[in-house]
Design an enzyme around this catalytic site. Structure first.
Site, PDB file in Angstrom:
ATOM      1  N   ASP A 177      11.626 -40.657 -10.982  1.00 38.55           N
ATOM      2  CA  ASP A 177      10.113 -39.904  -9.961  1.00 38.55           C
ATOM      3  C   ASP A 177       9.941 -40.564  -9.390  1.00 38.55           C
ATOM      4  OD1 ASP A 177       9.063 -38.480  -7.767  1.00 38.55           O
ATOM      5  OD2 ASP A 177      10.768 -37.691  -7.600  1.00 38.55           O
ATOM      6  N   HIS A 179       7.410 -31.254 -11.210  1.00 39.94           N
ATOM      7  CA  HIS A 179       6.018 -30.735 -10.668  1.00 39.94           C
ATOM      8  C   HIS A 179       5.640 -29.768 -11.839  1.00 39.94           C
ATOM      9  CE1 HIS A 179       5.010 -34.783  -9.533  1.00 39.94           C
ATOM     10  NE2 HIS A 179       5.865 -34.171  -8.346  1.00 39.94           N
ATOM     11  N   ASP A 202      12.686 -40.819  -4.834  1.00 45.05           N
ATOM     12  CA  ASP A 202      11.758 -41.795  -3.769  1.00 45.05           C
ATOM     13  C   ASP A 202      10.545 -42.768  -3.807  1.00 45.05           C
ATOM     14  OD1 ASP A 202      11.036 -40.086  -5.731  1.00 45.05           O
ATOM     15  OD2 ASP A 202      10.011 -38.361  -4.991  1.00 45.05           O
ATOM     16  N   HIS A 207       7.033 -40.292  -7.892  1.00 43.94           N
ATOM     17  CA  HIS A 207       5.291 -38.861  -8.233  1.00 43.94           C
ATOM     18  C   HIS A 207       5.234 -38.652  -9.608  1.00 43.94           C
ATOM     19  CE1 HIS A 207       6.587 -38.389  -4.370  1.00 43.94           C
ATOM     20  NE2 HIS A 207       5.209 -38.202  -3.578  1.00 43.94           N
TER      21      HIS A 207
END
Length: 336
Positions: free
Chosen positions: A162, A125, A249, A164
């Site tokens: 991931d 991120h 995740d 996200h």
């Protein structure tokens, strides 16, 4: 050649009562130790140099993180925190991928094999001038730019599983045709980026591949996207290195998302990348990103390493990837 790259400073990044905590690595390394580290050679990650970081991040951003840690840490945003030990942890986390690349591509190495980088904080991120989403520096981006600059590679593939979307990695390489960034991620979900229509710009057009999936997506869909979208694109792209931004995740036990992967799904995806790496004759470097159900995280990391080491590869139905293939075929004729 197979390595586990880590550093004790990862445990010094004190996030307090936060889902991204040292407990994650403690669970991973305890599980690996019970299995005699699955035969991996353990290596200490050096610190990334300022020059390494500057290939990706602005000087002001680097200095802000350093100063914040020197002052004892604090909140960067509502999700992202630094402590006194965070600078040391962050530069060693960024250095892990660099060291893995040297091990796998340096003089005397066979140019294949894999390394798993068990370090934190995560990175995907982090943008060039902004820490966010639990991430301080973008470890995958630092590794990719290092491979291009110091090992003479012409192309690098980053695949991000991931749950996200890796907004930072996408933004850093959005107009770059040397690094192909591909991501499968839940949508809608934080950080709200990663639309299928976002494919890069300028000379980077087509070199961003976003594969958003809805909540509830399971192992067959993830594996189909790896085998029937990413693999054909990678064959056409011909990277000299594969980097996996490996968040865990998307596991069904994770508290921060709603996808339905199990431990075996990560073995299947990593085994598919093992075959792809063997076909292309290139090494694979795995960089730990998210994953916040620590038991599921540890088990899934074990399955990832097992998949990279060998074993059968399960085939996913190509039909599950058909809508994504159609949308990307204009940029990648291999998908037509």
């Amino acid at each position: 050649m197979a390595f586990y790259v880590h550093h004790r400073s990862s445990f010094e990044h004190d996030t307090g009562p936060h889902p991204e905590s040292p407990r994650r690595l403690l669970a991973i390394e305890s599980a690996l130790e019970e299995r005699d580290w699955l035969g991996l050679e353990r290596m200490q990650a050096p610190a990334a140099s300022r020059e390494d970081l500057l290939r990706v991040h602005g000087a002001a951003h680097i200095d802000r993180i350093h100063h914040l840690a020197e002052m004892g840490g604090g909140m960067i945003d509502m999700d992202t925190v630094a402590s006194e030990g965070s600078w040391r942890a962050a530069v060693h986390a960024a250095g892990a991928g660099i060291h893995a690349i040297d091990l796998l591509l340096g003089p005397g190495s066979p140019g294949d094999g894999f390394a798993f980088c068990g370090v934190r904080p995560p990175g995907h991120h982090a943008e060039a001038d902004r820490a966010m989403g639990f991430c301080l520096f973008n470890n995958a981006a630092v590794a990719a730019r290092y491979a291009l600059a110091e090992h003479g590679l012409e192309r690098v593939l980053i695949f991000d599983w991931d749950v996200h979307h890796g907004n930072g990695t996408e933004a850093i390489f959005y107009d770059d045709d040397q690094v192909l960034y591909a991501s499968v991620h839940q949508s809608p979900l934080y950080p709200g980026t990663g639309a299928a229509a976002d494919v890069g710009r300028g000379r980077g057009e087509g070199y961003t591949v976003n594969l958003p999936v809805p909540p509830g997506t399971g192992p067959d869909e993830f594996l189909a996207l790896v085998q029937h979208v990413i693999a054909p694109v990678a064959r056409a792209f011909e990277p000299g290195l594969i980097l996996l931004s490996a968040g865990y995740d998307a596991h069904r036990d994770d508290p921060l998302a709603q996808c339905q992967l199990d431990d075996a799904a990560y073995r299947d995806m990593s085994a598919s990348f093992r075959l792809l790496g063997e076909e292309l004759g290139v090494p694979i470097v795995v960089l730990l990103e998210g994953g916040y159900a620590v038991g599921a995280l540890a088990a899934s990391v074990l399955r990832t390493i097992e998949g990279l080491q060998g074993g059968e590869v399960r085939d996913a139905p190509e039909a599950l990837a058909a809508p994504y293939r159609e949308g990307l075929a204009g940029h990648w004729p291999a998908l037509a």
